[in-house]
Design a protein around this motif. Structure first.
Motif, PDB file in Angstrom:
ATOM      1  N   ILE A   1     -13.571  13.920  18.901  1.00 46.13           N
ATOM      2  CA  ILE A   1     -12.776  12.533  18.665  1.00 46.13           C
ATOM      3  C   ILE A   1     -11.370  12.699  19.354  1.00 46.13           C
ATOM      4  CG2 ILE A   1     -11.679  11.066  17.085  1.00 46.13           C
ATOM      5  CD1 ILE A   1     -14.100  11.572  15.311  1.00 46.13           C
ATOM      6  N   SER A   2     -10.633  13.796  19.205  1.00 48.63           N
ATOM      7  CA  SER A   2      -9.156  13.934  19.768  1.00 48.63           C
ATOM      8  C   SER A   2      -9.370  13.781  21.429  1.00 48.63           C
ATOM      9  CB  SER A   2      -8.489  15.225  19.384  1.00 48.63           C
ATOM     10  OG  SER A   2      -8.408  15.132  18.060  1.00 48.63           O
TER      11      SER A   2
ATOM     12  N   TYR B   1      -9.533  10.364  22.785  1.00 48.35           N
ATOM     13  CA  TYR B   1      -8.346   9.333  22.432  1.00 48.35           C
ATOM     14  C   TYR B   1      -7.256  10.065  23.247  1.00 48.35           C
ATOM     15  CZ  TYR B   1      -9.989   6.353  18.590  1.00 48.35           C
ATOM     16  OH  TYR B   1     -10.561   5.497  17.801  1.00 48.35           O
TER      17      TYR B   1
ATOM     18  N   GLU C   1     -11.994   6.528  12.768  1.00 51.65           N
ATOM     19  CA  GLU C   1     -10.794   6.550  13.836  1.00 51.65           C
ATOM     20  C   GLU C   1     -11.010   5.186  14.636  1.00 51.65           C
ATOM     21  OE1 GLU C   1      -8.402   8.922  14.227  1.00 51.65           O
ATOM     22  OE2 GLU C   1      -9.141   9.402  12.241  1.00 51.65           O
TER      23      GLU C   1
ATOM     24  N   LYS D   1      -9.129   2.348  12.890  1.00 51.66           N
ATOM     25  CA  LYS D   1      -7.715   2.564  12.656  1.00 51.66           C
ATOM     26  C   LYS D   1      -6.919   2.487  14.304  1.00 51.66           C
ATOM     27  CE  LYS D   1      -6.482   6.647  11.986  1.00 51.66           C
ATOM     28  NZ  LYS D   1      -6.282   7.967  10.931  1.00 51.66           N
ATOM     29  N   ARG D   2      -7.698   2.844  15.223  1.00 51.59           N
ATOM     30  CA  ARG D   2      -7.068   2.989  16.505  1.00 51.59           C
ATOM     31  C   ARG D   2      -7.810   2.267  17.672  1.00 51.59           C
ATOM     32  NH1 ARG D   2      -6.799   9.750  17.029  1.00 51.59           N
ATOM     33  NH2 ARG D   2      -5.429   9.055  18.902  1.00 51.59           N
TER      34      ARG D   2
END
Length: 305
Positions: A191-192, A195, A227, A230-231
């Protein structure tokens, strides 16, 4: 691989596993060796792999101990490669290619696997018509030893340390190795990567890890969705959420968050998703984005999956 018009070739294929001690979650390299047994020199394309690591002429099939074919994680999706010239092998000569078995078979558990390779090439007959020929290998056996959850955790942490310290050009390979673990503990890292404005090839492999290697369960879906709520949608995330069964109501909320973002990549992903998952609630925002002459342009597109 286009051979000369009217030529006849006598090729054989052998394969071998290049790894001595294979553990669950390891990358499994298999070496293809094509030998020319005929009297005619055989020309072949020396093209390099693209980011997928798959090319149509080199295929692998694995069977588990009960004889059942191991699923292809890429579901028969084959990409290509960039041509870098032509090579040739004369009578008695050979050339070799290394193919990663994990890109052709979902090896996600220990056991003994029977693996066979196929090499395809094309020739023209006397009427200039192309036909595809096949050369099959004798099957080999590959033993995949258990690693256990604790040792798998150690292995994953080692890969993550490598990801932080290795040369930029090697990161893609490490992300692929993380995918081959098929372990849900890699989810936060994936996930990181999606993004963090990583290069497209890194996002491509992070996305493929979700689509092809990780189990499609509610736990992982909720981690991604949390995520996204939220993002907003990271590049590549739309196809992942679709694969994991994201509902239209969930997409409606995620798209709204995405189109409110100041990040141009997330905004672009939200606009793209709104076209695939239309809802009247997005219309006003879409019109304002389209009419804004100063709207930012994403620096890169989402990876093609």
């Amino acid at each position: 691989v286009h051979a000369d018009k009217g030529a006849e070739y006598d090729l054989t294929l052998t394969i071998r596993c290049a790894a001595k001690d294979v553990r669950q979650g390891d990358e499994i390299p298999v070496v293809f060796t094509i030998t020319n047994n005929g009297q005619t020199t055989y020309p072949y394309d020396t093209r390099s792999y693209d980011r997928s690591g798959r090319m149509w002429e080199y295929k692998l099939v694995a069977r588990s101990e009960d004889g059942i074919i191991v699923p292809d994680p890429w579901r028969s999706y084959i990409m290509g490669g960039l041509s870098s010239g032509m090579g040739e092998i004369a009578t008695g000569q050979s050339f070799s290619r290394t193919v990663v078995l994990n890109q052709w078979a979902l090896i996600n558990k220990p056991g003994r696997y029977t693996v066979a390779g196929t090499y395809e090439y094309e020739v023209q007959d006397g009427h200039a018509r192309w036909k595809t020929l096949f050369v099959e290998s004798t099957p080999i056996e590959i033993a995949v030893k258990p690693r256990g959850r604790w040792r798998m955790g150690i292995y994953i942490r080692k890969l993550l340390r490598n990801l932080r310290t290795i040369n930029f050009s090697q990161r893609e390979s490490v992300i692929a190795k993380l995918a081959y673990t098929c372990d849900d503990r890699i989810v936060p890292t994936l996930i990181s990567l999606m993004y963090n404005n990583c290069p497209q090839n890194e996002v491509f492999w992070a996305t493929k890890a979700f689509l092809c290697y990780l189990p499609h369960n509610l736990k992982i879906k909720n981690a991604i969705l949390k995520e996204a709520m939220k993002r907003g949608l990271a590049p590549g995330m739309q196809s992942v959420l679709e694969e994991y069964g994201c509902s239209e109501e969930e997409f409606k909320r995620v798209i709204a968050v995405s189109m409110a973002s100041d990040n141009v990549d997330i905004l672009g992903a939200g606009v793209g998703a709104a076209q695939e998952h239309p809802d009247d609630a997005h219309m006003h925002k879409l019109i304002s984005i389209a009419m804004d002459p100063n709207r930012p342009r994403p620096e890169r597109h989402s990876p093609a999956i």
